[in-house]
Design an enzyme around this catalytic site. Sequence first.
Site, PDB file in Angstrom:
ATOM      1  N   SER A 168      -0.024  -5.152   8.310  1.00  0.00           N
ATOM      2  CA  SER A 168       1.027  -5.354   7.313  1.00  0.00           C
ATOM      3  C   SER A 168       0.869  -6.717   6.656  1.00  0.00           C
ATOM      4  O   SER A 168       0.718  -7.732   7.338  1.00  0.00           O
ATOM      5  CB  SER A 168       2.405  -5.250   7.974  1.00  0.00           C
ATOM      6  N   GLY A 169       0.921  -6.736   5.333  1.00  0.00           N
ATOM      7  CA  GLY A 169       0.971  -7.994   4.609  1.00  0.00           C
ATOM      8  C   GLY A 169       2.420  -8.369   4.376  1.00  0.00           C
ATOM      9  O   GLY A 169       3.087  -7.788   3.523  1.00  0.00           O
TER      10      GLY A 169
ATOM     11  N   TYR B 297       0.832  -1.210   0.000  1.00  0.00           N
ATOM     12  CA  TYR B 297       0.000   0.000   0.000  1.00  0.00           C
ATOM     13  C   TYR B 297       0.866   1.259   0.000  1.00  0.00           C
ATOM     14  O   TYR B 297       1.688   1.454   0.904  1.00  0.00           O
ATOM     15  CB  TYR B 297      -0.894  -0.025   1.232  1.00  0.00           C
TER      16      TYR B 297
END
Length: 376
Positions: free
Chosen positions: A287-288, A143
């Site tokens: 968070s990915g 993002y």
Amino acid sequence: MNLKHKIRARDLGLPLAGKTGKWNAITDVAGVEVGYTTVMQGASDLVVGEGPICTGVTAILPRGRQETPRPIWAGQFDLNGNGELTGSHWIKDAGYFVSPICITNTHSVGIAHHATTAWMIDQHKEYFQSSHTWALPVIAETYDGLLNDICGQHITSEHVLSALNTATTGMLDEGNVGGGTGMQSYEFKGGTGTSSRLITIENKEYTVAALVQSNFGLRPEFTVCGVPVGQHITDNAILSETTGHETGSIIVILATDIPMLPTQLQRLAKRGAIGITRTGSYGGHFSGDIMLAFSTGNNIDMPPLGAEQPLSFNLECINDAHMDVIYEAAVQAVEESVLNAMVAAKSVATVKPANRVLEAINHQALCDVMKKYNRL
């Protein structure tokens, strides 16, 4: 791609372990090619409010350009799954993929998937059109809404195709490039980073390398070679001051020329998470943190559906007894890739919140902290 050399972590004298390849990049794995499209319109460094578009696309061709698509053996791991990696279901089931890898921003996964499918069909017309063969591109995202008008969806098919068509080997640019253009790391400017390690197993040299799209972490966590740098450089921590949590992710791509089975590559992918945590992160909820490991070994033909099929394939794999040195190299390469992304980055004006600047880490300030701990 701008090949002008930028300062990297090793140039600052940081005590990073391991022997690097020629380029200290994922392109040290023979055959791997990388391309970038960087999209910055109406924006300039340190000028607030002069444009919201700060994004891009990174393309990785694991086997370069081949006449016939061949399987790329792979393993995948999620430290925290708040993100996207298309094609991961098949990777987990079958242990391979047959496509490029593209990394972009969160709201551009669809257009990247669409364009990469078109690129694959164009590259291998007969393969796709003569039988019922389908494309499952591997597209990943983080993002960039802190620095980019992400809801404007400014990435186009042309941007994706440009990254794919300009992919090359050799030295790679880092920081504000490709999919990493609008990313942050530990509340400093982050982005694209890469690193490699050369290892010797039974008198044979192999390469283990990483490329990251680094967009994660809060300032107090930030650690460099064991030193709590983020606790010393505390100014302009935008996320800590506003949202109170991180707003990004990290994609880790690990590549090697070591012949490995998918189960071995899945275990290797897990070590990418250790490389991340070496820089301080605990893997936050927002968070990915997604890892993909692939091997260019076992370069076999897999005929399309409907063609005559071989009875079996002969695959070579490394003995598990040698995995420790491979794991160590992967952890080192991921850690250095994150640091390279930050050290190479340049400051950029923010979009949300407006009228701020996400600053790149000050090299001198970093070195001063490291000296206090006798680590430089």
